[in-house]
Design a protein around this motif. Sequence first.
Motif, PDB file in Angstrom:
ATOM      1  N   SER A 162      71.268 -70.176  38.109  1.00  0.00           N
ATOM      2  CA  SER A 162      71.641 -70.745  36.812  1.00  0.00           C
ATOM      3  C   SER A 162      70.538 -70.582  35.764  1.00  0.00           C
ATOM      4  O   SER A 162      70.632 -71.153  34.681  1.00  0.00           O
ATOM      5  CB  SER A 162      72.039 -72.218  36.973  1.00  0.00           C
ATOM      6  N   VAL A 164      68.911 -68.645  32.844  1.00  0.00           N
ATOM      7  CA  VAL A 164      69.396 -67.670  31.861  1.00  0.00           C
ATOM      8  C   VAL A 164      68.323 -67.439  30.799  1.00  0.00           C
ATOM      9  O   VAL A 164      67.391 -68.227  30.652  1.00  0.00           O
ATOM     10  CB  VAL A 164      70.709 -68.146  31.192  1.00  0.00           C
ATOM     11  N   ILE A 170      75.453 -72.409  26.561  1.00  0.00           N
ATOM     12  CA  ILE A 170      75.687 -73.202  27.774  1.00  0.00           C
ATOM     13  C   ILE A 170      76.865 -74.140  27.498  1.00  0.00           C
ATOM     14  O   ILE A 170      76.868 -74.849  26.487  1.00  0.00           O
ATOM     15  CB  ILE A 170      74.446 -74.073  28.099  1.00  0.00           C
ATOM     16  N   ALA A 249      72.032 -78.061  37.531  1.00  0.00           N
ATOM     17  CA  ALA A 249      72.509 -76.692  37.760  1.00  0.00           C
ATOM     18  C   ALA A 249      73.364 -76.199  36.597  1.00  0.00           C
ATOM     19  O   ALA A 249      74.018 -75.176  36.675  1.00  0.00           O
ATOM     20  CB  ALA A 249      73.306 -76.623  39.065  1.00  0.00           C
ATOM     21  N   VAL A 250      73.325 -76.968  35.513  1.00  0.00           N
ATOM     22  CA  VAL A 250      74.068 -76.639  34.287  1.00  0.00           C
ATOM     23  C   VAL A 250      73.567 -75.330  33.695  1.00  0.00           C
ATOM     24  O   VAL A 250      74.318 -74.534  33.134  1.00  0.00           O
ATOM     25  CB  VAL A 250      73.847 -77.771  33.261  1.00  0.00           C
ATOM     26  N   GLY A 251      72.268 -75.129  33.830  1.00  0.00           N
ATOM     27  CA  GLY A 251      71.615 -73.966  33.254  1.00  0.00           C
ATOM     28  C   GLY A 251      70.160 -74.308  33.003  1.00  0.00           C
ATOM     29  O   GLY A 251      69.827 -75.474  32.774  1.00  0.00           O
TER      30      GLY A 251
END
Lengths: 405, 405
Positions: A162, A164, A170, A249-251
């Motif tokens: 995750s 980026v 997001i 773990a969203v980003g």
Amino acid sequence: MPMVEQPYRSWISAANREDCDFPLQNLPFGVFSTRDIAPRCGVAIGDMIVDLALCEERGLLDAGGTFSQPQLNDFIALGRAKWDEVRARLTGLLAEGGDENTPLVAMNAATLHLPIRVTEFTDFYASKNHAFNVGVLFRGPENALPPQWTHMPIGYNGRASSVVVSGTDIHRPMGQVKGDNGPLWSACRRLDLELELGAIVGADSKMGQRISVEQAEQMIFGYVLLNDWSARDIQAWEYQPLGPFQSKAVGTTISPWIVTQAALEPFRCKGADRVNPLLPYLQESRPGFYDMTIGWTMNGQRMGQTNYNVMYYSSAQQLAHHTVSGCPMRVGDLLGSGTISGASSEQTGALLEMTQGGKNPVTVNGESRTFIEDGDEIGLYAYATGDGYRIGFGPCIGTILPALK
Amino acid sequence: MPMVEQPYRSWISAANREDCDFPLQNLPFGVFSTRDIAPRCGVAIGDMIVDLALCEERGLLDAGGTFSQPQLNDFIALGRAKWDEVRARLTGLLAEGGDENTPLVAMNAATLHLPIRVTEFTDFYASKNHAFNVGVLFRGPENALPPQWTHMPIGYNGRASSVVVSGTDIHRPMGQVKGDNGPLWSACRRLDLELELGAIVGADSKMGQRISVEQAEQMIFGYVLLNDWSARDIQAWEYQPLGPFQSKAVGTTISPWIVTQAALEPFRCKGADRVNPLLPYLQESRPGFYDMTIGWTMNGQRMGQTNYNVMYYSSAQQLAHHTVSGCPMRVGDLLGSGTISGASSEQTGALLEMTQGGKNPVTVNGESRTFIEDGDEIGLYAYATGDGYRIGFGPCIGTILPALK
């Protein structure tokens, strides 16, 4: 090859401006592409990018062909002597009197990519102010700072998939949040940033091998800005007893340019005062921090700002601790510093702290905010100020889009 | 290609013994080498290994050349239709009346390797008995089961680099443990095993994409035995508030053979009864467990044994939950089930539970044990029993060596 004496200037004039993030003294590594060039390795200088793959093709540099890869991992794996050699060579090519035929691409014509294939991602918790402030909000003042906090760098394994690059949008996450009668299915209502520095591990260690702080420092290739997006309501419900999971773990957004240890070396300094002596395996023989301004913006407005020297554990100490049980480390591992917060509210690196858990809203461009709303853009920045130049990281930006229903 | 009807037999006689782990109905995938053959993909049958790379070279199978790789990741990435096609083709080749020229290697002449390059490793906590038993020991009976436990599969990210194949020795870790006046530097004094099943993710998901339980099940390639070595004293000192870290990075041992979902399909069954309804995103439309005996040995003596059907959350539910915040999953991700424990002491999958935190020693070959001592060998086993055959996993073994000082 002649060494150039400081203060030194580049024949690329934009690199010589005092407010340029990428002077000759910096030379951060990244991965870029253009309409005509597939992703490959480059180095930022002023408003340009050195095409390292083309440099090697023309015999200006030697890195075993690794610069034509779409990540820096293979170059980094060549080791510290090669990093130093390439840096010295680039300094010679780009300094005044260097080679004005060095192949360049205009940065504004390039797309920047994730600079490394992130092997594994670990996030630490090394600002005492942040640990205390957040601890108060999650557990109350009496249990705020865990008892082991001043004895070891507390960390947890994050999710490498995750991570980026700056500029990636997001989506607000969905998930379980605590309701009055059991959990609710909801879009996150307390979405936050975390202002961090990420260290890139540049060498492998073997299973069972414990790395000293000195060895660990030699293993770090460089640093990126790192925003560990955090869903605080999901975190509060899920995180006991095994730690944050989906809330983190969203980003995780990192900056495209890796600023090398070599570039930051002139700014080395000590961190926060020790509350107690550390066990020998964590003791450092020299200061392990950098005198560096670091901060964040929301929709272009400056929000929290502090200095990296507020931190309690350095990346080298974190890396040493990471191997204490024999855990092998690998090239491309990313170690988040933990949120960097100073003592006062305007020095905090997360909205959770700045608004005291949402109780004290802040004003952003005339609008009230407790947490991040859809459409908000968060930017991170950091720079170390030298004599007539600065070592900057460039932007690390992300925008939050509405949840996918 | 004709389908063979069950019960069916192989022309490799060892595969037809009732106590053979690898009958024709199993066909687990792994990676092997011999003195003459570099690591490549194979399938276990009886006491032999099918050389899949050579099968493909001879035109017996088609997998795009992926079987010559030293890991199964590239084959797995070809997708479920290809998995099924290769399984059906191998069944035809190896059944009585099949092709007795199928290239084989004797298993006892082969070295077995890690079957996949582990992309990322996540460990869950999905046996209610285990969660309760361990919760009592760490936090007392009133706080034993976290309030969200019956609402979501609790998990944490582990360390992929420390996953090793059966047969790899593990050094007892050093680390910080709690002393009367601050932490002590010590070799782990409470080293434990965890009896688990590991699911291998066989397809990628995109960032932001939430996977349903049904989709998740389609994404799982197969299962391995998994021993998550755990340093309980290091864990107790480090794990609050961000979860276990170095205590779980000592090593994780997996079995070399990946038993496919297809092989386990006849044993599908329901798991533990639900305490409360799950949120829709975690609800399963059909039973998600397998009726399978699973247990462990210490120095050859049988210790705990239970059935995989005691579990509360299936691998598919865990995988679905793993994506709820938009976390991307990738081929080669390894999901540990969490320690598998039945209700009684002789059904537990960890010494911590079996000895109640070391209070009640057990006798192993006439010697007393609370936790693992240097030189102890731990073995895991699992098998599902069919009509005249069994689907086994083969051994998953590790020996603890003294700490490196």
